[in-house]
Every structure is written in structure tokens, then in C-alpha cells.
Design an enzyme around this catalytic site. Structure first.
Site, PDB file in Angstrom:
ATOM      1  N   ASP A   1      -8.796  -2.969  -2.353  1.00  0.00           N
ATOM      2  CA  ASP A   1      -8.457  -2.756  -4.271  1.00  0.00           C
ATOM      3  C   ASP A   1      -9.382  -3.680  -4.652  1.00  0.00           C
ATOM      4  OD1 ASP A   1      -7.119  -3.684  -6.569  1.00  0.00           O
ATOM      5  OD2 ASP A   1      -5.586  -2.274  -5.977  1.00  0.00           O
TER       6      ASP A   1
ATOM      7  N   HIS B   1     -12.440  -2.498  -5.685  1.00  0.00           N
ATOM      8  CA  HIS B   1     -12.676  -2.052  -6.687  1.00  0.00           C
ATOM      9  C   HIS B   1     -13.825  -3.070  -7.171  1.00  0.00           C
ATOM     10  CE1 HIS B   1      -9.186   0.495  -6.691  1.00  0.00           C
ATOM     11  NE2 HIS B   1      -9.435   0.926  -5.472  1.00  0.00           N
TER      12      HIS B   1
END
Length: 410
Positions: A231, A254
Site C-alpha cells: 500500500d 502505492h
């Protein structure tokens, strides 16, 4: 703090040398401020729960009227169920993690009432956490039971591995965090924080495993970290003010994200954010600001600069219609978090998508004061030209910007 760290390291060196040489133990006045978890019953065999010995050692160190060292020795693995280490402490404490702290592999080891945290340190001023050791969340079982991995499962919380809550003058440095159940390290309601030389690692497929999460905190510095997760490498959320991030290597993950902000129609306030000298490799996003429609507040005074991107999917992106698939999406045109005074400067590298710059702003409150300066983003492998898209964005250009900023704005 520097003088105390030097003194603490000297004590540890003396302890080590006395053991190796077989010399007599150190005098009591020297020993009394080094609190070794083994001396409180910890086994360090990775099988028996050492949470109570750790808590006892913490209480002893925290109660010391003189600067104290809480030592987790190297070469051992200490199994810990969820634990809270609370202050205030009578003096400054160095939590020296040289060995490994490991979470249970079974989800049943957590209370059904609260599975949100594993190691929580709260209400401590002048704390240093260091030592070169490892904090291992053993998150595999949590990932396989995530609704993001198996959409047939209900969405439930998983523990954050290491949380600092209401800690001021905090230093966290020289640690390895691996395979967290969810977020690896969270800074909440803190001030005057330094995070440095951290190695954070989880598979790129692991859900919600943000590297560093910062919320409701001010005057925070993050530097010299390597973060590989599933993430956001760094997620910057509501209440973050005066944050400086520098010399961070990110990927997979991310990217570096301000947000998400304004979820569940909440108010968010973020300001004074500088992201400098960051390298991103194979990340989903690069420099990102994401807000939910229906929220309110502001995200302002944000600078992304001196960034190198390699094979990044969305190098520069502002998304005021962000939606997490774990929650119902509302694409209506209600209120929005205002995004203003954002600088993207000296950013270069490659992307796997044609839209290298995406400024997707709200119909209700457009993005304003967006500056694009010295941008050079090209397709990976030279496969065509990159493009930019804009919606409700008020921007200005400085220097050379590739791709050319979008010509038409709503």
C-alpha cells in the site's frame, strides 16, 4: 538526547564486554538503569508469550528517576501478543530493540473487541526506539482473510504493528519492520518526531500494509528510509502539519500519498508538507493527493520535489473523487476538501501509463495554485508520448514540463 544516547550505548558496550571477558558484573549503580527483558522472565524462544515480562521491564524503566534503557537482546525472538506500553515516564527512555519482536501467527491471539493494534506506545515524552532489531508482524494470515484479497469476506480491521500515540520528542530509528498485519508504523497525535533509517518490507500484494502512517501530528521528519509494501509507502492523513520527508526509496507500493482525506463526510486539515529527494520504483502512484467527495477542510502548502520515478503507473496525480473499493463509492458532486498551493518540481523518470499527469479536481471546489515546474516524464521503454489530463484544475507552468500540461480546463 544525543548525550543520553551516547551514554546508553556506552552502558551496552560495557555490559557486552563484561560478559565476553567473564569480568565481574557492573556495579549496581550502573546496572540499575539498563532493564533487560530476560531479567523479567522473557524466554526469547519465539514460542512462549513474552508480553508480561516486556510489560514488567517497561514499567521498571519508565519508573526510573534517571534516564533508562529497556533492552531486547539480539539473537533471540520474543513472541508478543498485543501490548500497550504507557507513560508518562519519570525520565527519558531508550527502547533498544536488538533482537526480534514477533506477533502470533494466529488471529485468535487478538481480542475480538480490539484488533486494531499490536504494539502501542502512548503518552511518553523523550522516547527513543532504536537498536537495529526487527519487528515482525507475521501478517500472512491477516492478508488472506482481507476483503481486498477475498471479496466474499467481510471487511474487518487488522492490527497496526507499531503505534505511537500522544508521544512528544520522539525518535524512531535504525529498525526493520516486516510483514505487518496492516499498517507497519503509525504516528498519531504526536509532535516533534524523527523517523530515520527504517527498513519496512512486505510483499507488493499484501493489502493495506502502509509503511509509515502519519495523522493528527505536527513537526515530523522522515528521512533515509527504504519502504517496500503493498500500500502507500507513506500515507499522510488528517491533522498532519509541518511534515518533512526526504531521502526515501519506495517500491513496490502505492507511492507517497497525502490522504485519503474527508472520508465519511469528515473534515480534514493538512498543511506544510514537503516531500523531497524520493525515488520510486514500480509503484502504482508517485506523488499523490487523494480526497473523498463529501468531505470538507483543506490540503494546502504541499511540495513534491526532486523525485525520480522508474516504471511508475501514475507519477503525478490529484484525485478529488477517490474511492476505496472496501467502502461504498459516492461519485456525486457534494462538498470537497479544498486542495491549494501544491508544487510539483524537478520530477523525472518513466511511466507505464500515457497519463503521466492527472489533475482530477472537484466540480464543487476546484484545485488552485497548482505549479508544475521542471517535469520530465516519459513512457517506459520509449513507447510513445506521455499525456496529461485536467478537470477543474487551476495550474501554472514553470520551466520545461513533459508532458505538456493539458490545454483545456473546465
Amino acid at each position: 538526547m544525543a548525550s543520553f544516547m551516547a551514554a546508553a550505548l556506552l552502558v551496552l558496550l560495557l555490559l557486552s564486554s563484561s560478559r565476553m571477558s567473564g569480568a565481574s558484573p557492573l556495579p549496581a549503580e550502573t546496572q540499575q538503569n539498563v532493564f533487560v527483558v530476560d531479567n523479567y522472565g522473557a524466554r526469547g524462544d519465539g514460542k512462549h508469550d513474552d508480553v508480561q515480562p516486556l510489560a514488567k521491564a517497561w514499567n521498571a524503566a519508565c519508573s526510573s528517576s534517571r534516564p533508562a534503557v529497556l533492552l531486547v537482546p539480539e539473537g533471540k525472538t520474543y513472541l508478543l501478543s498485543s501490548v500497550t506500553l504507557s507513560g508518562p515516564c519519570k525520565s527519558s527512555v531508550v527502547f533498544m530493540v536488538k533482537g526480534t519482536l514477533a506477533a502470533p501467527r494466529s488471529r485468535s491471539a487478538w481480542s475480538q473487541n480490539d484488533r486494531s493494534r499490536w504494539i502501542l506506545i502512548q503518552g511518553v515524552n523523550g522516547l527513543t526506539v532504536s537498536g537495529g532489531g526487527t519487528i515482525n508482524g507475521n501478517g500472512d494470515v491477516w492478508w488472506t482473510n482481507s476483503c481486498k484479497v477475498n471479496k466474499a469476506l467481510p471487511c474487518t480491521k487488522a492490527p497496526t504493528a507499531l503505534t505511537f500515540h500522544q508521544c512528544n520528542n520522539l525518535q524512531v530509528e535504525n529498525l526493520k519492520l516486516v510483514n505487518s498485519q496492516q499498517i507497519h508504523l503509525s504516528v498519531e497525535d504526536c509532535s516533534a518526531v524523527q523517523l530515520a533509517r527504517l527498513s519496512i518490507t512486505a510483499p507488493g500484494t499484501s493489502p493495506n500494509t502502509d509503511g509509515i502512517h502519519i495523522t493528527r501530528s505536527k513537526d515530523v521528519q522522515v528521512k533515509d528510509c527504504v519502504i517496500k509494501t503493498g500500500d502507500d509507502c507513506i500515507s499522510i492523513e488528517n491533522g498532519a502539519h509541518n511534515l518533512d520527508v526526504s531521502k526515501v526509496v519506495c517500491g513496490p507500493g502505492h507511492g507517497i500519498s497525502v490522504g485519503s482525506l474527508g472520508d465519511d463526510n469528515s473534515r480534514a486539515e493538512v498543511s506544510g508538507i514537503t516531500i523531497d529527494s524520493v525515488q520510486l520504483y514500480g509503484t502504482t502512484n508517485g506523488a499523490r493527493i487523494k480526497t473523498w467527495q463529501g468531505g470538507s477542510g483543506y490540503a494546502k502548502g504541499i511540495t513534491f520535489q526532486n523525485m525520480i520515478m522508474d516504471n511508475v503507473q501514475n507519477p503525478i496525480i490529484i484525485d478529488q473523487s477517490y474511492c476505496d473499493s472496501a467502502k461504498p463509492c459516492n461519485r456525486g458532486h457534494g462538498s470537497a476538501v479544498e486542495v491549494s498551493n501544491v508544487i510539483f518540481k524537478n520530477i523525472r523518470g518513466t511511466t507505464v501509463s500515457k497519463d503521466a499527469i492527472k489533475l482530477s479536481c472537484s466540480n464543487t471546489i476546484s484545485c488552485s495554485g497548482i505549479v508544475l515546474e521542471n517535469i520530465d516524464l516519459k513512457m517506459e521503454g520509449g513507447k510513445g508520448d506521455t499525456e496529461s489530463t485536467c478537470q477543474n484544475a487551476k495550474w501554472q507552468k514553470s520551466g520545461t514540463v513533459i508532458p505538456q500540461p493539458c490545454q483545456f480546463q473546465n
